[in-house]
Design a protein around this motif. Structure first.
Motif, PDB file in Angstrom:
ATOM      1  N   CYS A 172       0.827  -1.209   0.000  1.00 41.52           N
ATOM      2  CA  CYS A 172       0.000   0.000   0.000  1.00 41.52           C
ATOM      3  C   CYS A 172       0.862   1.259   0.000  1.00 41.52           C
ATOM      4  CB  CYS A 172      -0.955   0.011   1.188  1.00 41.52           C
ATOM      5  SG  CYS A 172      -0.174   0.109   2.801  1.00 41.52           S
ATOM      6  N   SER A 200      -5.368  -3.365  -5.288  1.00 40.87           N
ATOM      7  CA  SER A 200      -4.985  -1.954  -5.344  1.00 40.87           C
ATOM      8  C   SER A 200      -4.317  -1.563  -4.026  1.00 40.87           C
ATOM      9  CB  SER A 200      -6.218  -1.081  -5.578  1.00 40.87           C
ATOM     10  OG  SER A 200      -7.086  -1.146  -4.459  1.00 40.87           O
ATOM     11  N   PRO A 201      -3.533  -0.480  -4.008  1.00 37.67           N
ATOM     12  CA  PRO A 201      -2.917  -0.038  -2.750  1.00 37.67           C
ATOM     13  C   PRO A 201      -3.944   0.205  -1.641  1.00 37.67           C
ATOM     14  CG  PRO A 201      -1.878   1.062  -4.604  1.00 37.67           C
ATOM     15  CD  PRO A 201      -3.041   0.306  -5.173  1.00 37.67           C
ATOM     16  N   THR A 202      -5.098   0.750  -1.980  1.00 40.17           N
ATOM     17  CA  THR A 202      -6.128   0.988  -0.963  1.00 40.17           C
ATOM     18  C   THR A 202      -6.629  -0.324  -0.373  1.00 40.17           C
ATOM     19  OG1 THR A 202      -6.838   3.027  -2.059  1.00 40.17           O
ATOM     20  CG2 THR A 202      -8.398   1.988  -0.540  1.00 40.17           C
ATOM     21  N   ALA A 203      -6.853  -1.316  -1.244  1.00 40.06           N
ATOM     22  CA  ALA A 203      -7.308  -2.619  -0.757  1.00 40.06           C
ATOM     23  C   ALA A 203      -6.263  -3.263   0.144  1.00 40.06           C
ATOM     24  CB  ALA A 203      -7.635  -3.529  -1.937  1.00 40.06           C
ATOM     25  N   ALA A 205      -4.161  -1.704   2.010  1.00 43.12           N
ATOM     26  CA  ALA A 205      -4.169  -0.995   3.284  1.00 43.12           C
ATOM     27  C   ALA A 205      -5.243  -1.547   4.210  1.00 43.12           C
ATOM     28  CB  ALA A 205      -4.375   0.498   3.045  1.00 43.12           C
ATOM     29  N   TYR A 206      -6.432  -1.793   3.669  1.00 43.49           N
ATOM     30  CA  TYR A 206      -7.509  -2.300   4.515  1.00 43.49           C
ATOM     31  C   TYR A 206      -7.277  -3.756   4.908  1.00 43.49           C
ATOM     32  CZ  TYR A 206     -10.092   1.986   3.654  1.00 43.49           C
ATOM     33  OH  TYR A 206     -10.475   3.294   3.620  1.00 43.49           O
ATOM     34  N   ARG A 245      -0.777   8.808   4.301  1.00 45.35           N
ATOM     35  CA  ARG A 245      -2.197   8.749   3.940  1.00 45.35           C
ATOM     36  C   ARG A 245      -2.543   7.472   3.208  1.00 45.35           C
ATOM     37  NH1 ARG A 245      -0.715  14.044   3.404  1.00 45.35           N
ATOM     38  NH2 ARG A 245      -1.986  15.598   4.548  1.00 45.35           N
ATOM     39  N   ASN A 246      -1.552   6.880   2.516  1.00 46.61           N
ATOM     40  CA  ASN A 246      -1.812   5.623   1.807  1.00 46.61           C
ATOM     41  C   ASN A 246      -2.181   4.484   2.754  1.00 46.61           C
ATOM     42  OD1 ASN A 246      -1.050   7.116  -0.371  1.00 46.61           O
ATOM     43  ND2 ASN A 246       0.523   5.695  -1.100  1.00 46.61           N
ATOM     44  N   ARG A 248      -4.333   4.664   5.019  1.00 47.96           N
ATOM     45  CA  ARG A 248      -5.730   4.860   5.412  1.00 47.96           C
ATOM     46  C   ARG A 248      -5.869   4.759   6.944  1.00 47.96           C
ATOM     47  NH1 ARG A 248      -5.244   6.141   0.906  1.00 47.96           N
ATOM     48  NH2 ARG A 248      -6.609   5.695  -0.864  1.00 47.96           N
ATOM     49  N   THR A 251      -9.824   5.523   8.665  1.00 50.51           N
ATOM     50  CA  THR A 251     -10.809   4.470   8.393  1.00 50.51           C
ATOM     51  C   THR A 251     -10.227   3.096   8.721  1.00 50.51           C
ATOM     52  OG1 THR A 251     -10.057   4.472   6.073  1.00 50.51           O
ATOM     53  CG2 THR A 251     -12.012   5.779   6.614  1.00 50.51           C
ATOM     54  N   GLY A 252      -8.909   2.932   8.574  1.00 53.55           N
ATOM     55  CA  GLY A 252      -8.276   1.650   8.882  1.00 53.55           C
ATOM     56  C   GLY A 252      -8.331   1.333  10.366  1.00 53.55           C
TER      57      GLY A 252
END
Length: 737
Positions: A172, A200-203, A205-206, A245-246, A248, A251-252
């Motif tokens: 991420c 994806s990088p966002t996925a 991260a979560y 910020r990457n 998250r 929200t994480g």
């Protein structure tokens, strides 16, 4: 071209090996095959062992039967010191496959397979296919991974979740376009292992926050310490904290709390009013985390290995792949030399700082005994200061905004993160109270670094004398050890050739109690000639493996057939593990008390004793925890309010299962029949307490099962008046005026 960073040499790819690498499908097939042979086949025997193995299985059994997924219970007593996820998985396995050994250990075995596949995938993406294959094979054929998954403990699951979180951390935080361009220029080509990311990088991260929550539910807050410590150090050193910020974080963290917090809150609300008014929150967070780290946990039923032994044992836990640590150290030193050469002379400020590591070593040696500071920790602290000194030199002569360490490729970033994580885990447990398996989470990180070092050494084997020398040293050491082990085993086989086979190996062991059996291999010191006669098959198998395998691997290496040589090392370890598992099963009568549960069930089935006859255990429940599991019912404990039963037994609603020696004398021979299980350590005490007022029903490995009256076929009690009263009701009635 001069290397840019300390990690560049270690992370260098091996293009020359591409032709000889196994295809991905073949590599995965080999890994699954090794797992089936070593781990899946071992799920059916031996039975659950006493102490932690069956204790944890009892907790999962209670969950499966009661449906209570919040409060762990063992023998009806609250068991609040453990996180729940391993027991949730165990309860699910029991519901699917029944209450047996296979179901108890299946989640751990699956965890090992996933850990090996994760190591393969990570190395494939970051380094090369050869290193990936080695990482997966080494994970499956390392002594520590094999040994510490024989028991129902959560370390393999913790390692899996933490390593997934670390991998997602890198994914991420993708390098910038400029960094990728510099990486291509410095290496000359795009790395073959750097395939497109699956998510994806966002996925990623979560996913990182999700598996981190699962890690906390597996082992507690220590998972947060390991991950956050390694992540923060990595972000600072690499300069990637600018991309925070990457991750998250807002929200994480919310997602993390939604997964990890509910169980902790419910456990705290449902478990209050224990000893001194304490409940779950105090016992789990304060006692089991902070006081355990400080060596002040209550009760003090744990040990701490000496620091020198704690660190050096990793050569055993990572064997046989620890033999190649010389190649890893050599490549790290070469990279360090390149790094120093690429930096200008130190400034006056840096020169002032340079003496401080020496001062740390000097002061640490003086205060070692007074403050009980581990010697190796002092050396490690000095090495860290040396590294900081070098980084300050670089930063003082670099443009503003330059990161402390320039890591551009996924290989370099992985090397840095894995090194930080492994170092943090090892350092943490060198300070905390520990057992030898506590550092299991660091195994995959170290194995990945060893796999990369070995594949790089193979690449430079024909023109780099240092690489050739270190690999030769590894094989020479392996061969010498193999011959020594084989000779020892052959000597034992020869001396026991005329001795009869004894099924119950515990009866002929020396029982020296080396290390009070807190070390995983302490029992090996108890072997005698008669006991060795029970191990002829595994001893012969291991002797053949060690006599031939290391020599063949060395010969193949001299012929520059590197892949075949490394695979031979893995096959030697596999054969040894098969032999070790056979030997482990032969030790079952000593390590497990299932035979006593089988004896009780057989007597009840034959109507020699009444169904559900009351069973008593003298001492802590851990002495015979497998009896409770295989009988599937609650047992009484005589002088057993200790260890894991101590805190939970103080709650007002705890079942009255605790008896004193006087209580035993009061009920023994009265009312319904009683069965008393006595571990070897308590035989003398019970003999003095009951004298001749006991009848031996069964004996194995020094353990005994007694009853208070002769066995008949009616199963009727001698005292019909109290036949319907429970043991505790009779105690209460006798105490009433």
């Amino acid at each position: 071209m001069m290397k840019d960073t300390l990690l560049e040499t270690i992370a260098e790819p091996e293009a020359a090996l591409a032709t000889y690498n196994p295809r991905r499908s073949t590599a995965l097939l080999v890994l699954v095959g090794l797992w089936l042979i070593i781990f899946f086949a071992a799920l059916f025997s031996p039975p659950l062992l006493d102490d932690a193995d069956a204790t944890h299985a009892n907790a999962a059994r209670h969950m499966a039967l009661s449906g209570d997924l919040v409060t762990l219970r063992v023998n009806g007593i609250r068991y609040l010191e453990k996180a729940p996820l391993p027991y949730w998985l165990g309860a699910l396995s029991f519901r699917l496959f029944g209450f047996n050994t296979f179901a108890a250990h299946l989640p751990q075995a699956i965890g090992v397979l996933l850990l090996a596949l994760l190591g393969y995938h990570w190395a494939f993406r970051a380094f090369n296919a050869r290193a990936a294959f080695y990482a997966g094979v080494a994970t499956l054929t390392t002594v520590g991974v094999f040994l510490f998954t024989r028991y129902y403990i959560p370390e393999v699951l913790l390692s899996l979740f933490l390593c997934i979180a670390l991998y997602c951390l890198l994914q991420c935080l993708p390098p910038s376009a400029d960094a990728e361009k510099r990486a291509v220029i410095s290496t000359g080509a795009q790395r073959s292992g750097e395939i497109p990311a699956f998510l994806s990088p966002t996925a990623y991260a979560y996913v990182m926050w999700i598996v981190l929550a699962l890690a906390v539910l597996t082992k507690g807050l220590v998972a947060l310490i390991f991950f956050s410590g390694a992540a923060i150090l990595y972000l600072v050193l690499s300069g990637e904290y600018k991309n925070w910020r990457n991750l998250r974080p807002f929200t994480g963290i919310l997602l993390f709390l939604l997964i990890a917090a509910p169980w902790h809150i419910l456990a705290g609300l449902r478990n209050t009013g224990g000893m001194n008014g304490h409940g779950f929150f105090w016992f789990y967070f304060i006692n089991e985390h902070f006081l355990r780290f400080l060596g002040r946990r209550y009760p003090m039923d744990y040990n701490k290995l000496p620091s020198s032994l704690f660190w050096s044992l990793h050569l055993v836990w990572l064997f046989p792949w620890s033999l190649f640590c010389g190649a890893l150290i050599h490549q790290a030193y070469t990279a360090f030399q390149s790094y120093r050469a690429s930096n200008p002379a130190p400034t006056d400020e840096a020169r002032t700082f340079y003496w401080q590591p020496y001062a740390i070593v000097f002061v640490g040696l003086i205060l070692q005994n007074a403050l009980k500071i581990p010697y190796l920790f002092t050396v490690f602290a000095a090495l860290v200061l040396f590294l900081i000194h070098g980084l300050r030199r670089r930063q003082s002569n670099s443009p503003s905004g330059t990161p402390l360490l320039r890591v551009n490729t996924l290989a370099q970033r992985s090397t840095l993160l894995l090194s930080l994580f492994a170092s943090l885990v090892l350092t943490f447990f060198s300070l905390s109270t520990n057992q030898e398996y506590y550092t299991f989470p660091a195994y995959l990180a170290i194995i990945l670094l060893l796999a990369v070092a070995l594949s790089n050494a193979e690449q430079t084997f024909h023109f780099d004398s240092a690489s050739r020398r270190w690999i030769t040293v590894a094989h020479a050491t392996f061969t010498v050890l193999g011959v020594a082990i084989a000779i020892t085993l052959i000597y034992g086989l020869w001396n026991s050739r005329h001795l009869p086979f004894v099924p119950d190996i515990g009866d002929v062991l020396a029982h020296r109690g080396v290390g009070n059996y807190t070390l995983s291999m302490s029992g090996i010191f108890d072997l005698t000639g008669p006991s060795f006669a029970a191990l002829r098959l595994p001893a012969a198998l291991a002797a053949i493996a060690f006599l031939t395998g290391p020599a063949i691997a060395w010969f193949l290496r001299s012929q520059r057939r590197h892949l075949a040589s490394t695979v031979t090392v893995a096959l030697t370890a596999t054969t040894f593990f098969i032999a070790a598992h056979i030997a482990f099963a032969r030790f079952a009568p000593m390590l497990s008390s299932r035979s006593f549960a089988d004896t009780i069930q057989q007597l009840e089935a034959n109507h020699s004793i009444a169904p559900d006859t009351e069973v008593l255990l003298y001492g802590d429940q851990s002495y015979g925890s497998s009896i409770a599991f295989y009988l599937g019912r609650q047992i009484y404990l005589v002088n057993g309010r200790s260890s894991s039963m101590l805190f939970g037994g103080t709650f007002p609603d705890a079942p009255p299962i605790f008896l004193t020696s006087q209580d035993l004398l009061t009920v023994w021979g009265h009312g319904d029949r009683k069965l008393l299980f006595v571990p070897m350590e308590k035989r003398e005490i019970v003999d003095q307490l009951l004298g001749s007022k006991k009848i031996l029903l069964f004996e194995s490995s020094g353990k005994a099962l007694f009853t208070d009256r002769p066995v008949d076929n009616s199963g009727k009690p001698k005292d019909p008046e109290t036949a319907t009263l429970s043991l505790n009701q009779r105690l209460t009635r006798q105490d009433t005026p």
